[in-house]
Design a protein around this motif. Structure first.
Motif, PDB file in Angstrom:
ATOM      1  N   UNK A  83       0.830  -1.201   0.000  1.00  0.00           N
ATOM      2  CA  UNK A  83       0.000   0.000   0.000  1.00  0.00           C
ATOM      3  C   UNK A  83       0.871   1.261   0.000  1.00  0.00           C
ATOM      4  N   UNK A  84       1.966   1.244   0.744  1.00  0.00           N
ATOM      5  CA  UNK A  84       2.894   2.380   0.763  1.00  0.00           C
ATOM      6  C   UNK A  84       3.451   2.610  -0.640  1.00  0.00           C
ATOM      7  N   UNK A  85       3.727   1.539  -1.349  1.00  0.00           N
ATOM      8  CA  UNK A  85       4.216   1.649  -2.721  1.00  0.00           C
ATOM      9  C   UNK A  85       3.158   2.317  -3.614  1.00  0.00           C
ATOM     10  N   UNK A  86       1.897   1.955  -3.425  1.00  0.00           N
ATOM     11  CA  UNK A  86       0.814   2.579  -4.201  1.00  0.00           C
ATOM     12  C   UNK A  86       0.638   4.049  -3.822  1.00  0.00           C
ATOM     13  N   UNK A  87       0.829   4.360  -2.554  1.00  0.00           N
ATOM     14  CA  UNK A  87       0.752   5.756  -2.111  1.00  0.00           C
ATOM     15  C   UNK A  87       1.878   6.562  -2.766  1.00  0.00           C
ATOM     16  N   UNK A  88       3.086   5.995  -2.784  1.00  0.00           N
ATOM     17  CA  UNK A  88       4.213   6.678  -3.447  1.00  0.00           C
ATOM     18  C   UNK A  88       3.913   6.910  -4.926  1.00  0.00           C
ATOM     19  N   UNK A  89       3.304   5.935  -5.555  1.00  0.00           N
ATOM     20  CA  UNK A  89       2.937   6.065  -6.965  1.00  0.00           C
ATOM     21  C   UNK A  89       1.907   7.183  -7.158  1.00  0.00           C
ATOM     22  N   UNK A  90       0.934   7.270  -6.259  1.00  0.00           N
ATOM     23  CA  UNK A  90      -0.075   8.332  -6.343  1.00  0.00           C
ATOM     24  C   UNK A  90       0.575   9.703  -6.142  1.00  0.00           C
ATOM     25  N   UNK A  91       1.507   9.797  -5.208  1.00  0.00           N
ATOM     26  CA  UNK A  91       2.216  11.057  -4.985  1.00  0.00           C
ATOM     27  C   UNK A  91       3.026  11.455  -6.224  1.00  0.00           C
ATOM     28  N   UNK A  92       3.606  10.464  -6.886  1.00  0.00           N
ATOM     29  CA  UNK A  92       4.339  10.731  -8.128  1.00  0.00           C
ATOM     30  C   UNK A  92       3.382  11.251  -9.210  1.00  0.00           C
ATOM     31  N   UNK A  93       2.186  10.646  -9.289  1.00  0.00           N
ATOM     32  CA  UNK A  93       1.197  11.103 -10.280  1.00  0.00           C
ATOM     33  C   UNK A  93       0.759  12.538  -9.986  1.00  0.00           C
ATOM     34  N   UNK A  94       0.678  12.909  -8.716  1.00  0.00           N
ATOM     35  CA  UNK A  94       0.351  14.298  -8.373  1.00  0.00           C
ATOM     36  C   UNK A  94       1.453  15.209  -8.912  1.00  0.00           C
ATOM     37  N   UNK A  95       2.702  14.854  -8.663  1.00  0.00           N
ATOM     38  CA  UNK A  95       3.837  15.670  -9.121  1.00  0.00           C
ATOM     39  C   UNK A  95       3.896  15.773 -10.645  1.00  0.00           C
ATOM     40  N   UNK A  96       3.473  14.720 -11.322  1.00  0.00           N
ATOM     41  CA  UNK A  96       3.536  14.687 -12.787  1.00  0.00           C
ATOM     42  C   UNK A  96       2.274  15.235 -13.450  1.00  0.00           C
ATOM     43  N   UNK A  97       1.266  15.616 -12.635  1.00  0.00           N
ATOM     44  CA  UNK A  97       0.035  16.167 -13.191  1.00  0.00           C
ATOM     45  C   UNK A  97      -0.920  15.137 -13.754  1.00  0.00           C
ATOM     46  N   UNK A  98      -0.749  13.871 -13.380  1.00  0.00           N
ATOM     47  CA  UNK A  98      -1.607  12.800 -13.890  1.00  0.00           C
ATOM     48  C   UNK A  98      -2.623  12.315 -12.858  1.00  0.00           C
ATOM     49  N   UNK A  99      -2.523  12.806 -11.646  1.00  0.00           N
ATOM     50  CA  UNK A  99      -3.379  12.318 -10.568  1.00  0.00           C
ATOM     51  C   UNK A  99      -4.839  12.686 -10.817  1.00  0.00           C
ATOM     52  N   UNK A 100      -5.730  11.750 -10.525  1.00  0.00           N
ATOM     53  CA  UNK A 100      -7.158  12.011 -10.630  1.00  0.00           C
ATOM     54  C   UNK A 100      -7.762  11.616 -11.961  1.00  0.00           C
ATOM     55  N   UNK A 101      -6.920  11.138 -12.868  1.00  0.00           N
ATOM     56  CA  UNK A 101      -7.404  10.739 -14.184  1.00  0.00           C
ATOM     57  C   UNK A 101      -7.196   9.243 -14.377  1.00  0.00           C
ATOM     58  N   UNK A 102      -8.175   8.598 -14.990  1.00  0.00           N
ATOM     59  CA  UNK A 102      -8.160   7.152 -15.202  1.00  0.00           C
ATOM     60  C   UNK A 102      -7.007   6.761 -16.119  1.00  0.00           C
ATOM     61  N   UNK A 103      -6.259   5.746 -15.705  1.00  0.00           N
ATOM     62  CA  UNK A 103      -5.127   5.294 -16.520  1.00  0.00           C
ATOM     63  C   UNK A 103      -5.583   4.547 -17.767  1.00  0.00           C
ATOM     64  N   UNK A 104      -6.832   4.088 -17.797  1.00  0.00           N
ATOM     65  CA  UNK A 104      -7.351   3.365 -18.965  1.00  0.00           C
ATOM     66  C   UNK A 104      -8.065   4.289 -19.945  1.00  0.00           C
ATOM     67  N   UNK A 105      -8.917   5.180 -19.428  1.00  0.00           N
ATOM     68  CA  UNK A 105      -9.757   6.007 -20.304  1.00  0.00           C
ATOM     69  C   UNK A 105      -9.316   7.461 -20.374  1.00  0.00           C
TER      70      UNK A 105
END
Length: 140
Positions: A83-105
């Protein structure tokens, strides 16, 4: 360097504001960091507990019970490590401007879903399709 965003204590993301604006991103960043801190503290407590509980228990039933508890605790901590790994990934997506958007659609993930599961990477509909496909292929 990015300017710090003011976030009132009672702030909750709302549908009537621009999606993934600075305040929403800061809200989710803090939520994820708090969650990670909590998990890491629990992990430290487990390690300390395991080190302290390395005693010799003469009764076989008591020892088996202790080992079962320890195995369950380790399994729980392993899940939390993932879960910590997934949290780190979400934090990275925030930094990259990808957070909150579906990775498929590429569609926005609902704020309610993100508030309940801030590590979500897919909209509810895409997640359900993914799980249905996974189930079908698993049954083969």
């Amino acid at each position: 360097m990015k300017q710090e965003v003011f976030l009132p204590e009672d702030y909750r993301p709302a549908e009537d504001e621009p999606f993934m604006n600075d305040r929403q991103l800061e809200y989710f960043r803090r939520k994820l960091l708090d969650w990670k801190t909590e998990l890491m503290a629990g992990s430290r407590d487990t390690i300390e507990g395991l080190q302290d509980n390395t005693r010799n228990i003469p009764d076989v039933a008591d020892r088996a019970s202790e080992e079962t508890d320890r195995a369950l605790e380790l399994r729980t901590r392993d899940r939390q490590r993932k879960l910590v790994s997934k949290i780190d990934s979400a934090l990275r997506r925030i930094d990259e401007g990808e957070y909150g958007y579906c990775e498929k659609t590429g569609d926005p993930i609902s704020l309610k879903r993100l508030d309940a599961r801030p590590i979500a990477t897919m909209t509810l509909e895409a997640q359900e399709r993914h799980e249905r496909r996974e189930k079908v292929h698993r049954d083969d």
